[in-house]
Motif scaffolding. Structure first.
Motif, PDB file in Angstrom:
ATOM      1  N   PRO A  34       0.789  -1.204   0.007  1.00  0.00           N
ATOM      2  CA  PRO A  34      -0.150  -0.039  -0.055  1.00  0.00           C
ATOM      3  C   PRO A  34       0.798   1.338   0.070  1.00  0.00           C
ATOM      4  O   PRO A  34       2.012   1.222   0.491  1.00  0.00           O
ATOM      5  CB  PRO A  34      -0.754  -0.299   1.311  1.00  0.00           C
ATOM      6  CG  PRO A  34      -0.076  -0.947   2.092  1.00  0.00           C
ATOM      7  CD  PRO A  34       0.908  -2.047   1.300  1.00  0.00           C
ATOM      8  N   PRO A  35       0.278   2.371  -0.447  1.00  0.00           N
ATOM      9  CA  PRO A  35       1.034   3.533  -0.599  1.00  0.00           C
ATOM     10  C   PRO A  35       1.581   3.945   1.094  1.00  0.00           C
ATOM     11  O   PRO A  35       0.572   3.753   1.922  1.00  0.00           O
ATOM     12  CB  PRO A  35       0.207   4.729  -0.965  1.00  0.00           C
ATOM     13  CG  PRO A  35      -0.906   3.857  -1.767  1.00  0.00           C
ATOM     14  CD  PRO A  35      -1.069   2.619  -1.198  1.00  0.00           C
ATOM     15  N   ALA A  37       1.863   6.147   4.502  1.00  0.00           N
ATOM     16  CA  ALA A  37       1.085   6.762   5.163  1.00  0.00           C
ATOM     17  C   ALA A  37       1.842   8.101   5.678  1.00  0.00           C
ATOM     18  O   ALA A  37       2.694   8.016   6.286  1.00  0.00           O
ATOM     19  CB  ALA A  37       0.229   6.238   6.207  1.00  0.00           C
ATOM     20  N   THR A  39       1.449  12.337   7.548  1.00  0.00           N
ATOM     21  CA  THR A  39       0.529  13.250   8.363  1.00  0.00           C
ATOM     22  C   THR A  39       0.614  14.627   7.469  1.00  0.00           C
ATOM     23  O   THR A  39       1.615  15.032   7.318  1.00  0.00           O
ATOM     24  CB  THR A  39       0.939  13.301   9.610  1.00  0.00           C
ATOM     25  OG1 THR A  39       0.829  11.946  10.371  1.00  0.00           O
ATOM     26  CG2 THR A  39       0.096  14.249  10.509  1.00  0.00           C
ATOM     27  N   SER A 326      -2.599  13.121  -4.599  1.00  0.00           N
ATOM     28  CA  SER A 326      -1.941  12.574  -3.576  1.00  0.00           C
ATOM     29  C   SER A 326      -0.530  12.239  -3.848  1.00  0.00           C
ATOM     30  O   SER A 326      -0.008  11.147  -3.435  1.00  0.00           O
ATOM     31  CB  SER A 326      -2.950  11.302  -3.188  1.00  0.00           C
ATOM     32  OG  SER A 326      -4.293  11.572  -2.696  1.00  0.00           O
ATOM     33  N   GLN A 327       0.098  12.927  -4.572  1.00  0.00           N
ATOM     34  CA  GLN A 327       1.413  12.647  -5.045  1.00  0.00           C
ATOM     35  C   GLN A 327       2.219  13.685  -4.101  1.00  0.00           C
ATOM     36  O   GLN A 327       1.685  15.019  -4.132  1.00  0.00           O
ATOM     37  CB  GLN A 327       1.723  12.799  -6.142  1.00  0.00           C
ATOM     38  CG  GLN A 327       0.983  11.610  -7.230  1.00  0.00           C
ATOM     39  CD  GLN A 327       1.276  11.638  -8.598  1.00  0.00           C
ATOM     40  OE1 GLN A 327       1.470  12.800  -9.263  1.00  0.00           O
ATOM     41  NE2 GLN A 327       1.334  10.565  -9.220  1.00  0.00           N
ATOM     42  N   THR A 368       3.083   8.328  -4.488  1.00  0.00           N
ATOM     43  CA  THR A 368       1.643   8.643  -4.113  1.00  0.00           C
ATOM     44  C   THR A 368       1.581   8.117  -2.654  1.00  0.00           C
ATOM     45  O   THR A 368       2.230   6.990  -2.378  1.00  0.00           O
ATOM     46  CB  THR A 368       0.749   7.871  -4.967  1.00  0.00           C
ATOM     47  OG1 THR A 368       0.769   8.208  -6.370  1.00  0.00           O
ATOM     48  CG2 THR A 368      -0.813   7.790  -4.624  1.00  0.00           C
ATOM     49  N   VAL A 369       1.044   8.841  -1.771  1.00  0.00           N
ATOM     50  CA  VAL A 369       0.816   8.413  -0.512  1.00  0.00           C
ATOM     51  C   VAL A 369      -0.628   8.468   0.020  1.00  0.00           C
ATOM     52  O   VAL A 369      -1.405   9.085  -0.752  1.00  0.00           O
ATOM     53  CB  VAL A 369       1.543   9.673   0.415  1.00  0.00           C
ATOM     54  CG1 VAL A 369       2.913   9.666   0.009  1.00  0.00           C
ATOM     55  CG2 VAL A 369       0.988  10.837   0.208  1.00  0.00           C
ATOM     56  N   THR A 370      -0.848   7.858   1.151  1.00  0.00           N
ATOM     57  CA  THR A 370      -2.057   8.062   1.907  1.00  0.00           C
ATOM     58  C   THR A 370      -2.020   9.109   3.057  1.00  0.00           C
ATOM     59  O   THR A 370      -1.097   8.981   4.017  1.00  0.00           O
ATOM     60  CB  THR A 370      -2.309   6.762   2.810  1.00  0.00           C
ATOM     61  OG1 THR A 370      -2.422   5.871   1.605  1.00  0.00           O
ATOM     62  CG2 THR A 370      -3.618   6.637   3.321  1.00  0.00           C
ATOM     63  N   ALA A 371      -2.787  10.044   2.968  1.00  0.00           N
ATOM     64  CA  ALA A 371      -2.607  11.442   3.893  1.00  0.00           C
ATOM     65  C   ALA A 371      -3.569  11.176   4.861  1.00  0.00           C
ATOM     66  O   ALA A 371      -4.743  11.207   4.956  1.00  0.00           O
ATOM     67  CB  ALA A 371      -2.791  12.437   3.049  1.00  0.00           C
ATOM     68  N   VAL A 372      -3.053  11.656   5.967  1.00  0.00           N
ATOM     69  CA  VAL A 372      -3.970  11.807   7.509  1.00  0.00           C
ATOM     70  C   VAL A 372      -3.919  13.069   7.850  1.00  0.00           C
ATOM     71  O   VAL A 372      -2.497  13.577   8.141  1.00  0.00           O
ATOM     72  CB  VAL A 372      -3.600  10.703   8.503  1.00  0.00           C
ATOM     73  CG1 VAL A 372      -4.429  10.828   9.807  1.00  0.00           C
ATOM     74  CG2 VAL A 372      -3.668   9.283   7.994  1.00  0.00           C
TER      75      VAL A 372
END
Length: 390
Positions: A34-35, A37, A39, A326-327, A368-372
């Motif tokens: 997965p990408p 994560a 913050t 989301s890059q 690409t990332v997963t952003a919180v």
């Protein structure tokens, strides 16, 4: 058992290897990671004015050394060292008995002087009545007049001695001239003190607290030229004055200028300036080195970001931003002043953009990332969940 030719065995190995490679290339059989994560923080703007910082030192708004004005033995100390006292509170008492006795003597002397003056005045009045009849000579009348004047002077002298005795008796009680904090007493009960003794204690008023700093002569002249056009309705310069304490925290009260010296210090080419700050909790003590921050009330919106999100390379300061896909993108920024844990961005970022504040070591441009999304405490820099996500 039959033996296969070596060529057949080699071909079989190649076929098996080819099948394995084909299976690895099949997307349905691959395990994709997965990408990463990270913050992110949404950039926000706030009004920021021109500012300047000064090294400053705090001082008490009132300070007095409590001294003995008469000689005697300390019989009472009525305060707690380091505590708060009120105006008029009895702090020290010097043995009053000798001064009470001196006061009684002065009263008696005054009574005797008044009696003598009354008698002399009566004798002079009778002499004036008898002189026209020839019963008393002019010389004796003059003596009676002189005696009257002399006794009047004695009354005035006795009255002065009485007032002095009253003052000395009053000096045996040393009271606080104003509300404030009192330090350590230098003498204990039973110690003989007098006017030549060192101060008994020091009393300070620290609410408000004064903050003293220096301004260069050229800057001060420019300040005077602009003061008429940059003052508020109270006549004060249009400045916001704040303090950064020695622990690097911003003090919660704003201050105001209340004094500028009337001459330039020729040795350093600067003028002494003083500001005052409310200090109701006594948090700021005299003698602290602090940073005075003067900020113009004429402000413009500017982005603020956490200091921990800013990195530096040969090209200058940069941050990692998140685009619509989301890059990760590397964005060069120009930084301004620091405010608590935040940093003013002069150029390179706009409000609403998202920057990476945690997980910087896991990402690079283009991935690409997963952003919180989270927020940051502007004073401490602690990363916190958004209010709705707690």
């Amino acid at each position: 058992m039959a033996h296969f030719p070596r060529s057949f065995t080699a071909v079989s190995c190649l076929i098996v290897t080819s099948l394995l490679l084909t299976a690895c290339d099949n997307p349905q059989q691959q395990t994709s990671s997965p990408p990463p994560a990270v913050t992110v923080y949404t950039v926000a703007s706030q009004p920021i004015g021109d500012y300047r910082e000064f090294v400053a030192r705090t001082s008490a708004s009132q300070e007095v050394d409590l001294r003995a004005r008469v000689e005697g033995e300390i019989t009472q100390i009525n305060f707690t060292e380091g505590g708060t006292v009120e105006a008029g509170q009895l702090l020290f008492e010097i043995d009053p008995k000798p001064y009470q006795a001196a006061l009684e003597r002065a009263r008696a002397d005054l009574s005797a002087a008044r009696a003598s003056a009354t008698q002399a005045a009566a004798d002079f009045q009778r002499g004036q009545e008898l002189s026209p009849r020839g019963f008393i000579s002019q010389s004796d009348l003059d003596k009676l007049r002189a005696a009257t004047d002399q006794t009047k002077a004695s009354v005035e002298g006795a009255q002065a001695l009485l007032e002095e005795a009253q003052l000395n008796l009053g000096y045996t009680s040393i009271t606080a001239p104003f509300d404030g904090q009192i330090g350590k007493h230098l003498y204990d009960v039973g110690t003989l003190v007098g006017p030549s003794s060192a101060p008994l204690a020091t009393l300070q008023s620290i609410d408000p607290i004064f903050v003293d700093f220096q301004l260069e002569e050229g800057t001060y002249v420019s300040y005077l030229q602009q003061q008429a056009n940059n003052t508020d309705e109270s006549g004060q310069p249009a400045l916001d004055l704040s303090l950064r304490l020695p622990n690097n925290e911003i003090y919660g009260e704003l201050g105001s200028l209340n004094f500028a010296d009337t001459r330039i210090d020729s040795t350093v080419g600067s003028v002494n300036i003083r500001a005052e700050f409310p200090n109701p909790d006594g948090l700021i003590l005299p003698g602290l080195y602090v940073t005075l921050i003067a900020e113009s009330q004429d402000k413009a919106e500017a982005p603020l970001i956490p200091q921990s999100s800013v990195q530096e390379s040969q090209l200058g300061f940069f941050v990692l931003t998140l685009n619509d896909q989301s890059q990760i993108e590397q964005t060069i920024v120009t930084m301004g002043r620091r405010i608590g844990a935040m940093w003013v961005v002069e150029s390179g970022l706009d409000s609403g953009q998202q920057i990476v504040i945690e997980g910087l070591q896991k990402v690079r441009s283009g991935i690409t990332v997963t952003a919180v999304e989270k927020t940051v405490d502007p004073q401490t820099g602690v990363v916190m969940d958004l209010p709705g996500n707690q």
